[in-house]
Design a protein around this motif. Structure first.
Motif, PDB file in Angstrom:
ATOM      1  N   SER A 417       0.808  -1.215   0.000  1.00 43.08           N
ATOM      2  CA  SER A 417       0.000   0.000   0.000  1.00 43.08           C
ATOM      3  C   SER A 417       0.846   1.271   0.000  1.00 43.08           C
ATOM      4  N   PHE A 418       2.125   1.156   0.292  1.00 44.66           N
ATOM      5  CA  PHE A 418       3.051   2.293   0.182  1.00 44.66           C
ATOM      6  C   PHE A 418       4.441   1.757  -0.115  1.00 44.66           C
ATOM      7  N   LEU A 419       5.139   2.412  -1.016  1.00 40.94           N
ATOM      8  CA  LEU A 419       6.533   2.080  -1.257  1.00 40.94           C
ATOM      9  C   LEU A 419       7.263   3.297  -1.790  1.00 40.94           C
ATOM     10  N   LEU A 420       8.575   3.226  -1.700  1.00 40.22           N
ATOM     11  CA  LEU A 420       9.425   4.257  -2.276  1.00 40.22           C
ATOM     12  C   LEU A 420      10.355   3.595  -3.289  1.00 40.22           C
ATOM     13  N   LEU A 421      10.314   4.087  -4.525  1.00 35.81           N
ATOM     14  CA  LEU A 421      11.200   3.599  -5.573  1.00 35.81           C
ATOM     15  C   LEU A 421      12.459   4.460  -5.565  1.00 35.81           C
TER      16      LEU A 421
END
Length: 499
Positions: A417-421
């Motif tokens: 539901s949340f990530l940082l690329l």
């Protein structure tokens, strides 16, 4: 309009097998010049084609389907508004026999189900502190607006409240109260403009409003806006230019408003639904900023409005997507550090008639050739991606991408539901996906980035949405009820770590 819709169905059939009937290819060329891109038949399971999409398309062609009534469940007022939109013609605009043969072909070719995205582990996000923030007005709020402004967090809630949170002293302030949820706000030195949606659920009724606030004085600049979702205000000598994305439903528009002294003039810039975001950026290197507008809701596309000769405005479609792509947001940043601006789009809006986990949803990066022509160079599959913010999280000089998914696959052991690329190789478009240990402590919907604590790095704020328009397993609902939060602040410690 009806010819455009019919043309879309002609294309669906022809695209599957152009040898089936050469006449269909001719019909597509005549009728479908401005139709939306066709979805691949394999992009939806058979049941959704037969129970939802094709009966709806039949209604839009003036045809009927047994046991399907597009007006079912709507109030009398809503039904009248739908009829006035003209979306459902009173008489057939396509030969019924031809349409039924197309339906049979699509049902024959469609798959029984879609493949699910595999569950892949995420590397832990580095250098941050988590700050879950309670909301004073409701234990389970739903935020429709979120913005970091002047070191504080502004939010609009489902009940029409407009709030500000000061992270430095941990206090909330209720700034204003409106009759419907706030979806946009712009402020200059002495004035604030606030946009309210009117009706949040899909509707043909226009109840949105644009307010102007000066001190304690409030006035309505515009009312009867059709489910507006985004507001942009630019200032030139002697006048203010407003751009309002009236997302609408079956119908909608992109509106322009010019305010000069006491005079206010409104005009329709684009008369199609789905306008969702407006940005200004010089994408072609001519030292002039273009107005970029993202449209969802059928003809999904990103359009640039440019100044031409004789003070005229010309539009150019930069990117176009299938109506199943679920395009939800975009950003414009130089990701590959070549001096021009690239485009990031997120795809994952899944709150419609075709709710199923779609493996082609996710984050896409489109590289600029320097002249404003774009090529997709990266795709990160992510169920239900709905927001993206470009931010140099690790302070290494390039742009990383924070992504929220409001419609993740809750059947996964750890829904994403949340990530940082993390941008690891800008020139090669290589990214490393990272996340946090409380990734599913709420259903995230909105997000912004900014320096909340004044230490020189970029913090991230996630906003919750507890108005559950798609299924959520009980185990998550129970956990969220036991430990409710309104905001999650990811305080970046990169600046401290480099000291």
């Amino acid at each position: 309009m009806y010819k455009i819709v019919a043309g879309g169905l002609f294309f669906l059939f022809w695209a599957c097998d152009s040898n089936e009937s050469p006449a269909l290819q001719d019909s597509y060329s005549v009728h479908c010049g401005s139709c939306h891109l066709p979805p691949n038949i394999n992009d939806l399971p058979k049941q959704l084609w037969s129970d939802q999409v094709l009966p709806e398309m039949a209604s839009r062609l003036g045809l009927s389907t047994p046991d399907y009534d597009p007006m079912s469940g709507h109030s009398f007022e809503e039904q009248m508004a739908i009829l006035e939109s003209g979306i459902f013609p009173p008489r057939p605009v396509m030969d019924e026999k031809l349409f039924r043969s197309i339906v049979d072909y699509i049902i024959t070719m469609a798959p029984e189900s879609l493949e699910r995205l595999p569950e892949t582990p995420l590397i832990s996000l580095e250098h941050y502190r988590q700050h879950p923030i309670d909301f004073p007005d409701s234990p389970l709020p739903s935020f429709t607006y979120l913005k970091i402004r002047n070191g504080k967090i502004e939010v609009g809630d489902l009940n029409g409240g407009f709030w500000s949170y000061d992270h430095q002293d941990g206090t909330w302030s209720n700034l204003y109260q409106f009759e419907s949820p706030v979806v946009g706000s712009v402020q200059n030195d002495s004035l604030r403009w606030v946009l309210t949606v009117g009706l949040l659920n899909p509707s043909e009724r226009s109840r949105g409003k644009l307010y102007e606030i000066a001190g304690n004085e409030r006035r309505i600049l515009l009312d009867s806006l059709h489910r507006p979702v985004y507001l942009d205000v630019s200032e030139t000598i002697g006048k203010l230019d407003f751009t309002i994305a009236e997302f609408g439903h079956y119908s909608g528009r992109l509106s322009g408003l010019v305010q000069s002294q006491a005079e206010v003039k409104k005009q329709t810039l684009v008369s199609t639904p789905g306008a969702i975001r407006v940005l200004y950026a010089d994408i072609d290197g001519d030292q002039l900023s273009e107005k970029l507008v993202l449209f969802a809701q059928g003809d999904e596309r990103l359009v640039a409005f440019k100044h031409a000769e004789n003070n005229k405005i010309q539009s150019e479609t930069l990117l176009r997507f299938s109506p199943l792509s679920g395009v939800s947001w975009f950003e414009v940043k130089d990701l590959d550090r070549d001096g021009d601006l690239d485009i990031i789009t997120v795809h994952g809006d899944n709150a419609d008639k075709t709710y199923v986990q779609k493996p082609y949803h996710g984050v896409r990066v489109h590289s600029n050739d320097g002249d404003g022509r774009f090529t997709q160079v990266y795709n990160y599959p992510l169920n239900g991606a709905t927001r993206v913010v470009a931010t140099d999280w690790d302070m290494d000089g390039d742009q990383d991408l924070a992504v929220v998914a409001a419609f993740p696959d809750y059947s996964m052991e750890t829904p994403k539901s949340f990530l940082l690329l993390e941008n690891t190789e800008p020139t090669e478009s290589q990214w490393q996906a990272r996340s946090i240990n409380s990734i599913n402590d709420a259903r995230w919907f909105l997000m912004d980035a900014g320096d909340l604590d004044g230490d020189g790095d970029q913090d991230i704020v996630l906003g919750v949405f507890n108005y559950h328009i798609t299924p959520v397993p009980n185990k998550y609902l129970q956990e969220w009820s036991k430990a409710p939060i309104g905001l999650l602040i990811l305080e970046n410690t990169a600046a401290d770590d480099t000291k």
